[in-house]
Design an enzyme around this catalytic site. Sequence first.
Site, PDB file in Angstrom:
ATOM      1  NE  ARG B  41      -2.227   1.449   3.660  1.00 24.07           N
ATOM      2  CZ  ARG B  41      -2.884   1.402   4.812  1.00 24.07           C
ATOM      3  NH1 ARG B  41      -4.171   1.099   4.823  1.00 24.07           N
ATOM      4  NH2 ARG B  41      -2.261   1.629   5.949  1.00 24.07           N
ATOM      5  CB  SER B 110     -11.543  -1.341   3.869  1.00 26.00           C
ATOM      6  OG  SER B 110     -10.174  -1.465   3.576  1.00 26.00           O
ATOM      7  CE  LYS B 139      -6.097   3.619   5.685  1.00 29.74           C
ATOM      8  NZ  LYS B 139      -6.883   3.089   4.577  1.00 29.74           N
TER       9      LYS B 139
END
Lengths: 212, 212
Positions: B41, B110, B139
């Site tokens: 990611r 997710s 994040k």
Amino acid sequence: MSVAIDSRLYLVTDRSRLDGRDFLGVVEDAIRGGVTMLQLREKDCSSREFYELGLALRELTRRYRVPFWINDRLDIALAVGADGLHIGQSDLPAAVAKKLLPPGMLLGVSAKTVEQAIAAEQAGADCLGSGAVYPTTTKVITRTLALDELRRIKAAVKIPVVAIGGITADNLAPLMACGIDGVAVVSAIMASPQPGAAARTILAAVDRHRQF
Amino acid sequence: MSVAIDSRLYLVTDRSRLDGRDFLGVVEDAIRGGVTMLQLREKDCSSREFYELGLALRELTRRYRVPFWINDRLDIALAVGADGLHIGQSDLPAAVAKKLLPPGMLLGVSAKTVEQAIAAEQAGADCLGSGAVYPTTTKVITRTLALDELRRIKAAVKIPVVAIGGITADNLAPLMACGIDGVAVVSAIMASPQPGAAARTILAAVDRHRQF
Ligand code: NI
């Protein structure tokens, strides 16, 4: 120039130039004015947003029978059923993209040099975008492409070559004189208060100055 | 828990946590320590860079027989031959991704709510990531997921559920008590001076606290 692609006036989107106006409205007005191909290029949005913009433009371009390209994102191109994928030198390698694209989906590649142009054609590109031919505020660029190099690129490949970068109706004559097939435009249409009229004016200038 | 996926310790990469150390070296050390799945990611890099990182991790994970996932970018997952694609709620819709993935390529989604979890499973997801269970600096997140909701998510679906968000060896017991299949970890491994030892410690804690 390929018979399959009318690349005379290639509109590349940039929502940051809208100044509050409706994105789809501006694009539709431009298409009515004579845009012959459309590319969705949006760098600062989520994949979902890119996908949803792509779906909306896919519907619009299908209605007007304008070939629709997606910038960079092969997955979004597949997901929305675009006609083509356009990639730059910092995107997937052209040969890798070509292998992943379904038969019939077009591949466009950005080429700033003769070497890049030849490599792209060999990798299976159907169309080249070359620039920036003039300084532009659209993206940070390191240098502009000399007219001589544009002429050499056009001479080195069989596929259509479109110039990009700061192009307007008033400065495209020397580009067209290089034998290229069309111009790609961002600001001259996206930032125009009259996108349709801007497209009409640019297309007329392209037609006036085409070498074939 | 699916027999196909060992989701006990899912390492999600974040190059910004490396502090000068070698990316592949850190990941390999973590894999040797016991990481059972790996997800690439990386948000701030070009498609080309993402692709090249993906190729390097594909080689590494193949060597260690660790399932390899790509975050968000279905095109990169296809291009590097990943085992799976993981998408969030602002990426391609799960049903669209499922349709584009070749048979056998896994889909992770997710899910922050029971509704999202059920929708993802119905769309064909093979694995869920749920969080953020604890505050994280990885994040910007709007809220953390309550343990009750994590328990309800796990109870609502048949596919493996992995928790994510600020997880360490010391705080995972109450998560595992919800019946989940494993934990996804970023900082606890990526930012550790000893990624392999960190992975070993977390995996041991997961195994100690699994409910089945
Ligand atoms: Ni003239």
